[in-house]
Design a protein around this motif. Structure first.
Motif, PDB file in Angstrom:
ATOM      1  N   GLY A   1       0.871  -1.404  -0.002  1.00 43.14           N
ATOM      2  CA  GLY A   1       0.008  -0.088  -0.060  1.00 43.14           C
ATOM      3  C   GLY A   1       0.695   1.378  -0.063  1.00 43.14           C
ATOM      4  O   GLY A   1       0.339   2.322   0.115  1.00 43.14           O
ATOM      5  N   GLU A   2       2.239   1.415  -0.154  1.00 45.04           N
ATOM      6  CA  GLU A   2       3.049   2.333  -0.198  1.00 45.04           C
ATOM      7  C   GLU A   2       3.050   3.093  -1.509  1.00 45.04           C
ATOM      8  O   GLU A   2       2.889   4.358  -1.644  1.00 45.04           O
ATOM      9  CB  GLU A   2       4.359   1.825   0.028  1.00 45.04           C
TER      10      GLU A   2
ATOM     11  N   ARG B   1       1.333   3.561  -5.804  1.00 44.55           N
ATOM     12  CA  ARG B   1       0.214   3.376  -6.311  1.00 44.55           C
ATOM     13  C   ARG B   1       0.376   3.596  -8.036  1.00 44.55           C
ATOM     14  O   ARG B   1      -0.511   2.888  -8.518  1.00 44.55           O
ATOM     15  CB  ARG B   1      -0.885   4.507  -6.103  1.00 44.55           C
ATOM     16  N   ASP B   2       1.224   3.985  -8.305  1.00 43.13           N
ATOM     17  CA  ASP B   2       1.257   4.233  -9.807  1.00 43.13           C
ATOM     18  C   ASP B   2       2.829   4.462 -10.116  1.00 43.13           C
ATOM     19  O   ASP B   2       3.755   4.588  -9.357  1.00 43.13           O
ATOM     20  CB  ASP B   2       0.702   5.497 -10.422  1.00 43.13           C
ATOM     21  N   TYR B   3       3.143   4.473 -11.628  1.00 46.45           N
ATOM     22  CA  TYR B   3       4.527   4.582 -11.993  1.00 46.45           C
ATOM     23  C   TYR B   3       4.421   5.014 -13.538  1.00 46.45           C
ATOM     24  O   TYR B   3       3.409   4.687 -14.235  1.00 46.45           O
ATOM     25  CB  TYR B   3       5.270   2.887 -12.096  1.00 46.45           C
ATOM     26  N   ALA B   4       5.539   5.551 -14.097  1.00 48.08           N
ATOM     27  CA  ALA B   4       5.723   6.031 -15.476  1.00 48.08           C
ATOM     28  C   ALA B   4       7.212   5.651 -15.763  1.00 48.08           C
ATOM     29  O   ALA B   4       8.073   5.770 -15.085  1.00 48.08           O
ATOM     30  CB  ALA B   4       5.517   7.540 -15.296  1.00 48.08           C
ATOM     31  N   ILE B   5       7.237   5.326 -17.087  1.00 51.10           N
ATOM     32  CA  ILE B   5       8.803   5.013 -17.877  1.00 51.10           C
ATOM     33  C   ILE B   5       8.948   6.037 -18.576  1.00 51.10           C
ATOM     34  O   ILE B   5       8.016   6.512 -19.419  1.00 51.10           O
ATOM     35  CB  ILE B   5       8.766   3.647 -18.075  1.00 51.10           C
ATOM     36  N   ASP B   6      10.165   6.656 -18.714  1.00 52.39           N
ATOM     37  CA  ASP B   6      10.171   7.464 -19.950  1.00 52.39           C
ATOM     38  C   ASP B   6      11.967   7.284 -20.300  1.00 52.39           C
ATOM     39  O   ASP B   6      12.770   7.224 -19.572  1.00 52.39           O
ATOM     40  CB  ASP B   6      10.399   8.972 -18.944  1.00 52.39           C
ATOM     41  N   PHE B   7      11.823   6.861 -21.743  1.00 57.12           N
ATOM     42  CA  PHE B   7      13.142   6.814 -22.449  1.00 57.12           C
ATOM     43  C   PHE B   7      13.450   8.121 -22.940  1.00 57.12           C
ATOM     44  O   PHE B   7      12.840   8.310 -24.091  1.00 57.12           O
ATOM     45  CB  PHE B   7      13.100   5.642 -23.160  1.00 57.12           C
ATOM     46  N   GLN B   8      14.625   8.647 -22.610  1.00 57.78           N
ATOM     47  CA  GLN B   8      15.140   9.916 -23.089  1.00 57.78           C
ATOM     48  C   GLN B   8      16.358   9.382 -24.088  1.00 57.78           C
ATOM     49  O   GLN B   8      16.885   8.427 -24.000  1.00 57.78           O
ATOM     50  CB  GLN B   8      15.179  10.559 -22.142  1.00 57.78           C
ATOM     51  N   ARG B   9      16.886  10.479 -24.700  1.00 64.26           N
ATOM     52  CA  ARG B   9      18.055  10.335 -25.449  1.00 64.26           C
ATOM     53  C   ARG B   9      19.137   9.823 -24.608  1.00 64.26           C
ATOM     54  O   ARG B   9      20.126   9.160 -24.888  1.00 64.26           O
ATOM     55  CB  ARG B   9      18.403  11.702 -26.177  1.00 64.26           C
ATOM     56  N   ASP B  10      19.220  10.682 -23.403  1.00 63.89           N
ATOM     57  CA  ASP B  10      20.709  10.458 -22.567  1.00 63.89           C
ATOM     58  C   ASP B  10      20.429   9.867 -21.277  1.00 63.89           C
ATOM     59  O   ASP B  10      21.419   9.082 -20.741  1.00 63.89           O
ATOM     60  CB  ASP B  10      20.942  12.049 -21.997  1.00 63.89           C
ATOM     61  N   LYS B  11      19.107   9.238 -20.805  1.00 64.14           N
ATOM     62  CA  LYS B  11      19.052   8.643 -19.733  1.00 64.14           C
ATOM     63  C   LYS B  11      17.485   7.932 -19.699  1.00 64.14           C
ATOM     64  O   LYS B  11      16.529   8.256 -20.459  1.00 64.14           O
ATOM     65  CB  LYS B  11      19.073   9.267 -18.478  1.00 64.14           C
TER      66      LYS B  11
ATOM     67  N   VAL C   1      14.325   6.699 -17.134  1.00 62.26           N
ATOM     68  CA  VAL C   1      13.803   7.153 -15.785  1.00 62.26           C
ATOM     69  C   VAL C   1      12.527   6.386 -15.522  1.00 62.26           C
ATOM     70  O   VAL C   1      11.647   6.304 -16.346  1.00 62.26           O
ATOM     71  CB  VAL C   1      13.419   8.705 -15.672  1.00 62.26           C
ATOM     72  N   PHE C   2      12.581   5.907 -14.443  1.00 59.48           N
ATOM     73  CA  PHE C   2      11.303   4.982 -13.910  1.00 59.48           C
ATOM     74  C   PHE C   2      10.792   5.854 -12.651  1.00 59.48           C
ATOM     75  O   PHE C   2      11.461   5.946 -11.694  1.00 59.48           O
ATOM     76  CB  PHE C   2      11.570   3.647 -13.483  1.00 59.48           C
ATOM     77  N   CYS C   3       9.576   6.412 -12.716  1.00 62.99           N
ATOM     78  CA  CYS C   3       9.113   7.302 -11.820  1.00 62.99           C
ATOM     79  C   CYS C   3       8.053   6.576 -11.072  1.00 62.99           C
ATOM     80  O   CYS C   3       7.203   5.843 -11.544  1.00 62.99           O
ATOM     81  CB  CYS C   3       8.295   8.420 -12.292  1.00 62.99           C
ATOM     82  N   ILE C   4       8.177   6.767  -9.735  1.00 53.65           N
ATOM     83  CA  ILE C   4       7.320   6.177  -8.737  1.00 53.65           C
ATOM     84  C   ILE C   4       6.224   7.216  -8.137  1.00 53.65           C
ATOM     85  O   ILE C   4       6.781   7.958  -7.547  1.00 53.65           O
ATOM     86  CB  ILE C   4       8.050   5.398  -7.723  1.00 53.65           C
ATOM     87  N   TYR C   5       5.156   6.756  -8.012  1.00 52.68           N
ATOM     88  CA  TYR C   5       3.857   7.712  -7.508  1.00 52.68           C
ATOM     89  C   TYR C   5       3.025   7.330  -6.503  1.00 52.68           C
ATOM     90  O   TYR C   5       2.812   5.924  -6.270  1.00 52.68           O
ATOM     91  CB  TYR C   5       3.017   8.254  -8.577  1.00 52.68           C
ATOM     92  N   ARG C   6       2.862   7.948  -5.366  1.00 54.82           N
ATOM     93  CA  ARG C   6       2.027   7.563  -4.233  1.00 54.82           C
ATOM     94  C   ARG C   6       0.700   7.816  -4.781  1.00 54.82           C
ATOM     95  O   ARG C   6      -0.203   6.850  -4.493  1.00 54.82           O
ATOM     96  CB  ARG C   6       2.226   8.306  -3.073  1.00 54.82           C
ATOM     97  N   ARG C   7       0.247   8.801  -5.633  1.00 61.61           N
ATOM     98  CA  ARG C   7      -1.037   8.894  -6.204  1.00 61.61           C
ATOM     99  C   ARG C   7      -1.010   9.176  -7.573  1.00 61.61           C
ATOM    100  O   ARG C   7       0.345   9.696  -7.892  1.00 61.61           O
ATOM    101  CB  ARG C   7      -1.867  10.038  -5.438  1.00 61.61           C
ATOM    102  N   ALA C   8      -1.689   8.885  -8.474  1.00 61.96           N
ATOM    103  CA  ALA C   8      -1.529   9.289  -9.910  1.00 61.96           C
ATOM    104  C   ALA C   8      -1.252  10.759 -10.318  1.00 61.96           C
ATOM    105  O   ALA C   8      -0.468  11.092 -11.194  1.00 61.96           O
ATOM    106  CB  ALA C   8      -2.699   8.652 -10.709  1.00 61.96           C
ATOM    107  N   MET C   9      -1.819  11.656  -9.647  1.00 60.84           N
ATOM    108  CA  MET C   9      -1.610  12.884 -10.170  1.00 60.84           C
ATOM    109  C   MET C   9      -0.544  13.695  -9.104  1.00 60.84           C
ATOM    110  O   MET C   9      -0.611  14.889  -9.378  1.00 60.84           O
ATOM    111  CB  MET C   9      -2.929  13.751  -9.835  1.00 60.84           C
ATOM    112  N   ASP C  10       0.227  13.061  -8.350  1.00 62.29           N
ATOM    113  CA  ASP C  10       1.431  13.788  -7.563  1.00 62.29           C
ATOM    114  C   ASP C  10       2.480  14.000  -8.469  1.00 62.29           C
ATOM    115  O   ASP C  10       2.763  13.221  -9.604  1.00 62.29           O
ATOM    116  CB  ASP C  10       1.461  12.799  -6.557  1.00 62.29           C
ATOM    117  N   VAL C  11       3.615  14.423  -7.949  1.00 59.87           N
ATOM    118  CA  VAL C  11       4.694  14.564  -8.460  1.00 59.87           C
ATOM    119  C   VAL C  11       5.635  12.923  -7.921  1.00 59.87           C
ATOM    120  O   VAL C  11       5.146  12.509  -6.824  1.00 59.87           O
ATOM    121  CB  VAL C  11       5.846  15.614  -7.827  1.00 59.87           C
TER     122      VAL C  11
END
Length: 123
Positions: free
Chosen positions: A50-51, A53-63, A65-75
């Motif tokens: 329960g820690e 809730r959501d994630y996003a993956i971004d593949f950029q030219r130089d790196k 990034v796997f982002c981890i969110y507590r709520r979908a609309m948060d930073v």
């Protein structure tokens, strides 16, 4: 218009010179299968607790990034980054907090992800 072949000059009796075109630079940095399995394993355990809730993956030219969110609309709470430019320096992987503080950096993904593991609690 056709492709123009480069002219290669060589001395008489010398073996032909092999010219090869340099391989193109990768378009994007990505996580490979093993890295993504390790990250998603940790993510799944934290979702079950329960820690997260959501994630996003971004593949950029130089790196990557796997982002981890507590709520979908948060930073994002945390960012797991793979930056090949740092492979010979501080380490290719890093975990960055919401405030931009680098929590852990290193060459081995399991060691870097260990900073996000929650210690066991007694009930």
């Amino acid at each position: 218009m056709g492709d123009i072949e480069p002219i290669v000059l060589q001395r008489r009796g010398a073996s032909p010179v092999q010219t090869s075109t340099p391989s193109p630079a990768p378009l994007r940095v990505t996580f490979d299968r093993r890295e993504l399995d390790r990250i998603l394993d940790l993510y799944g355990r934290m979702v079950a607790q329960g820690e997260w809730r959501d994630y996003a993956i971004d593949f950029q030219r130089d790196k990557a990034v796997f982002c981890i969110y507590r709520r979908a609309m948060d930073v994002p709470l945390y960012r797991i980054e793979k930056d090949p430019r740092l492979a010979r320096k501080q380490g290719i992987y890093s975990v960055v907090s919401q405030t931009g503080l680098i929590l852990k950096r290193g060459h081995e993904l399991p060691r870097v992800l260990a900073v996000l593991e929650k210690p066991l609690r007694t009930i």
